[in-house]
Design a protein around this motif. Sequence first.
Motif, PDB file in Angstrom:
ATOM      1  N   GLN A  57      -3.494   0.311   9.005  1.00  8.77           N
ATOM      2  CA  GLN A  57      -2.326   1.104   8.614  1.00  8.77           C
ATOM      3  C   GLN A  57      -1.313   0.229   7.909  1.00  8.77           C
ATOM      4  OE1 GLN A  57      -0.664   2.351  12.378  1.00  8.77           O
ATOM      5  NE2 GLN A  57       0.201   0.327  12.714  1.00  8.77           N
ATOM      6  N   GLY A  58      -0.349   0.872   7.277  1.00  9.41           N
ATOM      7  CA  GLY A  58       0.711   0.133   6.603  1.00  9.41           C
ATOM      8  C   GLY A  58       1.469   1.066   5.688  1.00  9.41           C
ATOM      9  N   ARG A  59       2.256   0.476   4.795  1.00  6.80           N
ATOM     10  CA  ARG A  59       3.027   1.265   3.834  1.00  6.80           C
ATOM     11  C   ARG A  59       2.718   0.784   2.427  1.00  6.80           C
ATOM     12  NH1 ARG A  59       8.936   0.247   5.206  1.00  6.80           N
ATOM     13  NH2 ARG A  59       8.021  -1.817   5.442  1.00  6.80           N
TER      14      ARG A  59
ATOM     15  N   SER B 204       5.998   6.583   3.173  1.00  4.51           N
ATOM     16  CA  SER B 204       5.086   5.779   2.363  1.00  4.51           C
ATOM     17  C   SER B 204       3.980   5.149   3.214  1.00  4.51           C
ATOM     18  CB  SER B 204       5.813   4.698   1.558  1.00  4.51           C
ATOM     19  OG  SER B 204       6.136   3.580   2.352  1.00  4.51           O
ATOM     20  N   ALA B 205       3.706   5.746   4.370  1.00  3.62           N
ATOM     21  CA  ALA B 205       2.711   5.180   5.284  1.00  3.62           C
ATOM     22  C   ALA B 205       1.308   5.714   5.004  1.00  3.62           C
ATOM     23  CB  ALA B 205       3.101   5.491   6.724  1.00  3.62           C
ATOM     24  N   TYR B 206       0.327   4.853   5.266  1.00  2.00           N
ATOM     25  CA  TYR B 206      -1.068   5.268   5.244  1.00  2.00           C
ATOM     26  C   TYR B 206      -1.701   4.807   6.551  1.00  2.00           C
ATOM     27  CZ  TYR B 206      -2.623   0.465   4.493  1.00  2.00           C
ATOM     28  OH  TYR B 206      -2.870  -0.877   4.653  1.00  2.00           O
ATOM     29  N   ALA B 207      -2.794   5.416   6.962  1.00  6.83           N
ATOM     30  CA  ALA B 207      -3.492   5.010   8.179  1.00  6.83           C
ATOM     31  C   ALA B 207      -4.952   5.443   8.085  1.00  6.83           C
ATOM     32  CB  ALA B 207      -2.839   5.638   9.407  1.00  6.83           C
ATOM     33  N   PHE B 208      -5.852   4.521   8.368  1.00  4.06           N
ATOM     34  CA  PHE B 208      -7.278   4.828   8.395  1.00  4.06           C
ATOM     35  C   PHE B 208      -7.863   4.401   9.730  1.00  4.06           C
ATOM     36  CE2 PHE B 208      -6.497   4.480   3.839  1.00  4.06           C
ATOM     37  CZ  PHE B 208      -7.230   5.548   3.337  1.00  4.06           C
ATOM     38  N   ARG B 209      -8.783   5.187  10.244  1.00  4.79           N
ATOM     39  CA  ARG B 209      -9.631   4.762  11.363  1.00  4.79           C
ATOM     40  C   ARG B 209     -10.972   4.409  10.735  1.00  4.79           C
ATOM     41  NH1 ARG B 209     -12.796   8.214  15.327  1.00  4.79           N
ATOM     42  NH2 ARG B 209     -13.106   6.943  17.191  1.00  4.79           N
ATOM     43  N   THR B 210     -11.295   3.131  10.784  1.00  2.65           N
ATOM     44  CA  THR B 210     -12.519   2.681  10.138  1.00  2.65           C
ATOM     45  C   THR B 210     -13.193   1.620  11.005  1.00  2.65           C
ATOM     46  OG1 THR B 210     -13.444   1.974   8.007  1.00  2.65           O
ATOM     47  CG2 THR B 210     -11.337   0.967   8.651  1.00  2.65           C
ATOM     48  N   LEU B 211     -14.046   0.792  10.411  1.00  2.65           N
ATOM     49  CA  LEU B 211     -14.745  -0.247  11.166  1.00  2.65           C
ATOM     50  C   LEU B 211     -14.200  -1.623  10.807  1.00  2.65           C
ATOM     51  CD1 LEU B 211     -18.476   0.884  10.836  1.00  2.65           C
ATOM     52  CD2 LEU B 211     -16.926   1.248  12.775  1.00  2.65           C
ATOM     53  N   LYS B 212     -14.195  -2.505  11.790  1.00  4.14           N
ATOM     54  CA  LYS B 212     -13.956  -3.917  11.516  1.00  4.14           C
ATOM     55  C   LYS B 212     -15.072  -4.353  10.558  1.00  4.14           C
ATOM     56  CE  LYS B 212     -13.949  -8.384  13.831  1.00  4.14           C
ATOM     57  NZ  LYS B 212     -14.235  -9.090  15.081  1.00  4.14           N
ATOM     58  N   PRO B 213     -14.733  -4.877   9.373  1.00  5.27           N
ATOM     59  CA  PRO B 213     -15.788  -5.143   8.386  1.00  5.27           C
ATOM     60  C   PRO B 213     -16.723  -6.267   8.824  1.00  5.27           C
ATOM     61  CG  PRO B 213     -13.692  -6.027   7.629  1.00  5.27           C
ATOM     62  CD  PRO B 213     -13.401  -5.256   8.890  1.00  5.27           C
ATOM     63  N   VAL B 214     -17.959  -6.174   8.358  1.00  5.02           N
ATOM     64  CA  VAL B 214     -18.962  -7.209   8.639  1.00  5.02           C
ATOM     65  C   VAL B 214     -19.392  -7.854   7.324  1.00  5.02           C
ATOM     66  CG1 VAL B 214     -19.816  -5.986  10.685  1.00  5.02           C
ATOM     67  CG2 VAL B 214     -20.939  -5.626   8.471  1.00  5.02           C
ATOM     68  N   ALA B 215     -20.006  -9.031   7.437  1.00  2.00           N
ATOM     69  CA  ALA B 215     -20.518  -9.725   6.257  1.00  2.00           C
ATOM     70  C   ALA B 215     -21.806  -9.064   5.785  1.00  2.00           C
ATOM     71  CB  ALA B 215     -20.774 -11.188   6.590  1.00  2.00           C
ATOM     72  N   TYR B 216     -22.102  -9.219   4.495  1.00  2.00           N
ATOM     73  CA  TYR B 216     -23.440  -8.913   3.988  1.00  2.00           C
ATOM     74  C   TYR B 216     -23.812 -10.051   3.059  1.00  2.00           C
ATOM     75  CZ  TYR B 216     -20.787  -6.724   0.103  1.00  2.00           C
ATOM     76  OH  TYR B 216     -19.922  -6.468  -0.912  1.00  2.00           O
TER      77      TYR B 216
ATOM     78  N   MET C 188      -1.027  -3.608   7.351  1.00  2.00           N
ATOM     79  CA  MET C 188      -1.094  -4.261   6.043  1.00  2.00           C
ATOM     80  C   MET C 188      -0.264  -3.470   5.033  1.00  2.00           C
ATOM     81  SD  MET C 188      -3.138  -6.942   6.353  1.00  2.00           S
ATOM     82  CE  MET C 188      -3.708  -7.323   4.698  1.00  2.00           C
ATOM     83  N   ASP C 189       0.924  -3.960   4.717  1.00  2.00           N
ATOM     84  CA  ASP C 189       1.679  -3.310   3.658  1.00  2.00           C
ATOM     85  C   ASP C 189       1.058  -3.664   2.310  1.00  2.00           C
ATOM     86  OD1 ASP C 189       3.387  -2.057   5.389  1.00  2.00           O
ATOM     87  OD2 ASP C 189       4.962  -3.589   5.251  1.00  2.00           O
ATOM     88  N   ILE C 190       1.006  -2.684   1.434  1.00  2.00           N
ATOM     89  CA  ILE C 190       0.458  -2.867   0.092  1.00  2.00           C
ATOM     90  C   ILE C 190       1.643  -2.888  -0.871  1.00  2.00           C
ATOM     91  CG2 ILE C 190      -1.007  -1.847  -1.700  1.00  2.00           C
ATOM     92  CD1 ILE C 190      -2.522  -0.408   0.684  1.00  2.00           C
ATOM     93  N   VAL C 191       1.815  -3.999  -1.572  1.00  2.00           N
ATOM     94  CA  VAL C 191       2.968  -4.151  -2.465  1.00  2.00           C
ATOM     95  C   VAL C 191       2.474  -4.152  -3.908  1.00  2.00           C
ATOM     96  CG1 VAL C 191       4.919  -5.614  -3.123  1.00  2.00           C
ATOM     97  CG2 VAL C 191       4.227  -5.445  -0.713  1.00  2.00           C
TER      98      VAL C 191
END
Length: 210
Positions: free
Chosen positions: A70-72, A124-136, A205-208
């Motif tokens: 999440q962030g703004r 200006s907020a966003y929020a996602f429920r996702t996965l902790k990323p993994v390597a490939y 994580m704010d996105i600027v």
Amino acid sequence: MRSFSRRLLLTAAATTVLPLRPTRAGGLAATPSQTEGPFYPTAFPADSDNDLVQVRGQAARAIGTVLHLQGRVLDASGKPLDGALVEIWQCDAQGLYDHPRQPGRDRRDTAFQGYGKMLTDAQSAYAFRTLKPVAYPGRTPHIHLKVATADGRQLTTQFYLAGDPQNERDFVYRAAVRDPQQRRRIDMRLQPASGLEEGAFATTMDIVIA
Ligand SMILES: [Fe+2]
């Protein structure tokens, strides 16, 4: 933004105590632009909402560790940019994208949505429920993002796991940052999502966008 930096300069000149670093004169460090990569969806999933862990109509939950991201979305002066479209996409817990270029695509976890989008709200907020990323193979763990603001700004970038030892060997990560202040714009620091979801992590994580 220009008038903001002029005000800063005037303040500095008037008081002579405000430290002014040239790379920061515009305000917040901007989120660096990074490559889109080869796996942006060619067709969007029927369910493209901001919960990538649960696909509508399916009982199964995606395999993997849940991450609340999440962030703004802000401009360089810190002004909230509401009505911005935020898109994310990433591989599943086995390192497989839902994409025609993905070898072994048919083995992917169909309970993982792989792509999601939402508009930022009045804060200006966003929020996602996702996965902790993994390597490939060839890449350190990352989440891809695209942001398009209502006033026409666009940013394509990637977020990483702060301190992951694979980051320093990753060519995209190493090339991403020109100003060391930008590092925190792409390094996700994970906290337990206590009180929100058992066993999950959370990060802000704010996105600027300049
Ligand atoms: Fe990727």
